[in-house]
Every structure is written in C-alpha cells, then in structure tokens.
Design a protein around this motif. Structure first.
Motif, PDB file in Angstrom:
ATOM      1  N   HIS A 111      30.308  42.036  29.899  1.00 37.99           N
ATOM      2  CA  HIS A 111      30.737  41.400  31.146  1.00 37.99           C
ATOM      3  C   HIS A 111      32.051  40.636  30.981  1.00 37.99           C
ATOM      4  O   HIS A 111      32.814  40.509  31.958  1.00 37.99           O
ATOM      5  CB  HIS A 111      29.641  40.460  31.650  1.00 37.99           C
ATOM      6  CG  HIS A 111      28.455  41.184  32.213  1.00 37.99           C
ATOM      7  ND1 HIS A 111      28.414  41.673  33.493  1.00 37.99           N
ATOM      8  CD2 HIS A 111      27.263  41.530  31.652  1.00 37.99           C
ATOM      9  CE1 HIS A 111      27.263  42.276  33.725  1.00 37.99           C
ATOM     10  NE2 HIS A 111      26.536  42.200  32.613  1.00 37.99           N
ATOM     11  N   ALA A 112      32.323  40.130  29.784  1.00 39.06           N
ATOM     12  CA  ALA A 112      33.601  39.448  29.566  1.00 39.06           C
ATOM     13  C   ALA A 112      34.754  40.424  29.748  1.00 39.06           C
ATOM     14  O   ALA A 112      35.780  40.090  30.361  1.00 39.06           O
ATOM     15  CB  ALA A 112      33.639  38.823  28.175  1.00 39.06           C
ATOM     16  N   ILE A 116      37.842  40.604  32.704  1.00 39.68           N
ATOM     17  CA  ILE A 116      39.265  40.820  32.440  1.00 39.68           C
ATOM     18  C   ILE A 116      39.793  41.972  33.286  1.00 39.68           C
ATOM     19  O   ILE A 116      40.896  41.911  33.846  1.00 39.68           O
ATOM     20  CB  ILE A 116      39.502  41.094  30.941  1.00 39.68           C
ATOM     21  CG1 ILE A 116      39.176  39.846  30.117  1.00 39.68           C
ATOM     22  CG2 ILE A 116      40.939  41.535  30.683  1.00 39.68           C
ATOM     23  CD1 ILE A 116      39.225  40.060  28.615  1.00 39.68           C
ATOM     24  N   VAL A 117      38.999  43.033  33.400  1.00 44.37           N
ATOM     25  CA  VAL A 117      39.396  44.185  34.223  1.00 44.37           C
ATOM     26  C   VAL A 117      39.561  43.764  35.677  1.00 44.37           C
ATOM     27  O   VAL A 117      40.553  44.101  36.338  1.00 44.37           O
ATOM     28  CB  VAL A 117      38.361  45.313  34.092  1.00 44.37           C
ATOM     29  CG1 VAL A 117      38.603  46.397  35.147  1.00 44.37           C
ATOM     30  CG2 VAL A 117      38.419  45.924  32.690  1.00 44.37           C
ATOM     31  N   VAL A 171      43.676  49.018  31.379  1.00 47.56           N
ATOM     32  CA  VAL A 171      43.646  47.565  31.178  1.00 47.56           C
ATOM     33  C   VAL A 171      43.492  47.285  29.684  1.00 47.56           C
ATOM     34  O   VAL A 171      42.572  47.795  29.037  1.00 47.56           O
ATOM     35  CB  VAL A 171      42.495  46.917  31.967  1.00 47.56           C
ATOM     36  CG1 VAL A 171      42.415  45.424  31.665  1.00 47.56           C
ATOM     37  CG2 VAL A 171      42.682  47.149  33.464  1.00 47.56           C
ATOM     38  N   TYR A 172      44.387  46.473  29.160  1.00 46.11           N
ATOM     39  CA  TYR A 172      44.412  46.205  27.718  1.00 46.11           C
ATOM     40  C   TYR A 172      43.663  44.927  27.396  1.00 46.11           C
ATOM     41  O   TYR A 172      43.941  43.866  27.965  1.00 46.11           O
ATOM     42  CB  TYR A 172      45.857  46.108  27.230  1.00 46.11           C
ATOM     43  CG  TYR A 172      46.000  45.844  25.753  1.00 46.11           C
ATOM     44  CD1 TYR A 172      45.384  46.671  24.813  1.00 46.11           C
ATOM     45  CD2 TYR A 172      46.743  44.764  25.287  1.00 46.11           C
ATOM     46  CE1 TYR A 172      45.516  46.447  23.461  1.00 46.11           C
ATOM     47  CE2 TYR A 172      46.886  44.519  23.920  1.00 46.11           C
ATOM     48  CZ  TYR A 172      46.262  45.370  23.018  1.00 46.11           C
ATOM     49  OH  TYR A 172      46.384  45.145  21.671  1.00 46.11           O
ATOM     50  N   LEU A 173      42.687  45.024  26.498  1.00 44.36           N
ATOM     51  CA  LEU A 173      41.960  43.861  25.994  1.00 44.36           C
ATOM     52  C   LEU A 173      42.562  43.491  24.646  1.00 44.36           C
ATOM     53  O   LEU A 173      42.265  44.120  23.614  1.00 44.36           O
ATOM     54  CB  LEU A 173      40.470  44.163  25.839  1.00 44.36           C
ATOM     55  CG  LEU A 173      39.582  43.997  27.080  1.00 44.36           C
ATOM     56  CD1 LEU A 173      40.016  44.932  28.195  1.00 44.36           C
ATOM     57  CD2 LEU A 173      38.129  44.229  26.724  1.00 44.36           C
ATOM     58  N   ILE A 180      41.141  50.134  28.544  1.00 44.40           N
ATOM     59  CA  ILE A 180      40.081  50.637  29.419  1.00 44.40           C
ATOM     60  C   ILE A 180      40.703  51.297  30.647  1.00 44.40           C
ATOM     61  O   ILE A 180      41.334  50.622  31.468  1.00 44.40           O
ATOM     62  CB  ILE A 180      39.150  49.495  29.865  1.00 44.40           C
ATOM     63  CG1 ILE A 180      38.561  48.776  28.646  1.00 44.40           C
ATOM     64  CG2 ILE A 180      38.043  50.021  30.769  1.00 44.40           C
ATOM     65  CD1 ILE A 180      37.692  47.586  29.000  1.00 44.40           C
ATOM     66  N   PRO A 181      40.540  52.620  30.790  1.00 44.58           N
ATOM     67  CA  PRO A 181      41.059  53.293  31.982  1.00 44.58           C
ATOM     68  C   PRO A 181      40.284  52.826  33.219  1.00 44.58           C
ATOM     69  O   PRO A 181      39.061  52.694  33.195  1.00 44.58           O
ATOM     70  CB  PRO A 181      40.798  54.782  31.696  1.00 44.58           C
ATOM     71  CG  PRO A 181      40.536  54.858  30.233  1.00 44.58           C
ATOM     72  CD  PRO A 181      39.921  53.550  29.842  1.00 44.58           C
TER      73      PRO A 181
END
Length: 240
Positions: A111-112, A116-117, A171-173, A180-181
């Motif tokens: 969920h974290a 972010i996404v 999205v870059y973690l 994450i696409p």
C-alpha cells in the motif's frame, strides 16, 4: 496614531480608519513601548489563529495524500459550474478517470507503493489540466476533471492527453529502485449534452444532485472504456 492634541472626535476617527491605538503628542516613551508590545502580541496571536483557521479549511476540502480537492469540495463546485454554464450557454466537460488494475499494484508492491503511485498520477494530471479547471480525487483511485468552456473535440483531446501522460512513464519508487507501469481509463460526458432531458428548462439547480448525475454519466462512459480493454477514453453518447 499620534495626535497633536487630545480630541475625542479625532481619536474615534483614527480607530475607525484602522489604527490599533491612539496617543497624544509629548507621550511617555515607556508607555508607547508597552502599547506597541501589546499591539505586536495581539498581531502575532491573530496571525496564528488565521493560519490555524486556513489550515483547517484547507484540510476540510483537500485530499491529504494527493493534495487535490476532495469529493466534499468537488460536488458543489461541479454543480456551480453546471449552473453557470447553462446561464452563459457554454459547454463544459466532466471526466471520471480511474487507474487500471490498481488493486494489483497494492497487492504486489504494498500500500505504501500504491500511495506513491496515486500521488504521482495526481501530480501528472494536475500539471496537465488547464489553469482554472477542476481536478479532484473523489474515490480510492478515481479522479474527477471538470473542463470549462469545452467542446466535444477539446474534451476528447484533453482526455487522450491525460491518458498518454499517465502511461508514458512508469512511476519510479526510488527507495526500492522499482518502476511501476501505470495506465488510466477515462469516461467523458459533455455538460451541454448530459443535462438534456435530465433537468427542467430553467437553470440547473446548484446542488449535489446535479453533480452526482453528471458524475454518474461520466462513470457510465468510464465503464465503456474499461470494457474496451482499459487504457482507453470513452465519450458518453449524447442524450436522445
């Protein structure tokens, strides 16, 4: 305010014009210093109360995760937009955007990571919509965009641009070095078309029922975008 002489009328006028305090010439410097200290103390207290009130008001209408407006703010604002557009004879567009397969993001990455996404998608959407248009988070992974002074062509163009902006870059973690696409589906309805047959001929009432009806119509278009394979934009059919 410093007066040349004692004058009740001038004192009242000075306070009425906004003076915090009034003294007469040849005053005691120590008394003036005490009065100034009291004025500054009141000013600092007023500023703190003002900031606290502003923060409370912002918290009431803002989604804390994304910084976007929340549903509580968006519904009456959409109703006002519909009312004003009807009075001015202008078209406007209502879009409901939903992240595709967002549950899988939470299940796979946690969920974290999902938060972010959501925050990053909200940032991209907000940076893309025009100044003055409304964007809000109205559900878990659902966003509302209200485009003022819109035509079906301009609304479709913006919706496709929003979709492309979201899917273009994963999205870059940073802390986990993960990309994450993400894709988004968008349903669009035109206010000038969606209110046909839904409301009486007089101006649209400015209430949540109006906003809910428009969002429901955009939601129906969103279901069509999902049914077409997601990562899609669907325009609602005009009312018969």
């Amino acid at each position: 305010m410093v007066l040349d002489r004692e004058d009740d009328s001038s004192r009242v006028n000075a306070l009425d014009l906004g003076a915090n305090d009034v003294m007469v010439g040849n005053f005691d410097p120590e008394e003036a210093a005490l009065r100034l200290a009291a004025i500054l103390k009141r000013k600092k207290l007023t500023d703190r109360l003002s900031r606290s009130l502003e923060a409370g008001l912002n918290a009431a209408v803002t989604d804390p995760l994304t910084g976007l407006f929340n549903r509580r703010y968006a519904l009456p604002q959409l109703a006002r937009t519909a009312h004003q557009a009807r009075l001015q004879g202008q078209g406007f567009a209502v879009m409901v955007a939903d992240l595709d397969h967002f549950k899988l993001v939470n299940d796979k990455f946690g969920h974290a990571a999902g938060d972010i996404v959501l925050a990053e998608v909200a940032r991209r959407l907000r940076a893309t919509v025009r100044a003055g248009d409304l964007i809000a988070r109205i559900g878990g992974e659902e966003f509302l965009i209200v485009m003022q002074r819109a035509t079906p062509e301009s609304a479709s163009e913006l919706a496709h641009h929003l979709r492309d902006v979201v899917r273009k870059t994963p999205v870059y973690l940073r802390d986990r070095d993960l990309r994450i696409p993400v894709t988004i589906s968008i349903g669009v309805t035109m206010g000038s078309e969606s209110d046909a047959g839904q409301f009486p001929a007089e101006a649209i009432p400015s209430n949540d029922a109006t906003a809910t009806t428009l969002i429901d119509l955009a939601d129906q278009a969103l279901y069509g975008a999902k049914a077409c394979g997601r990562d899609n934009v669907t325009m609602a059919r005009p009312a018969a």
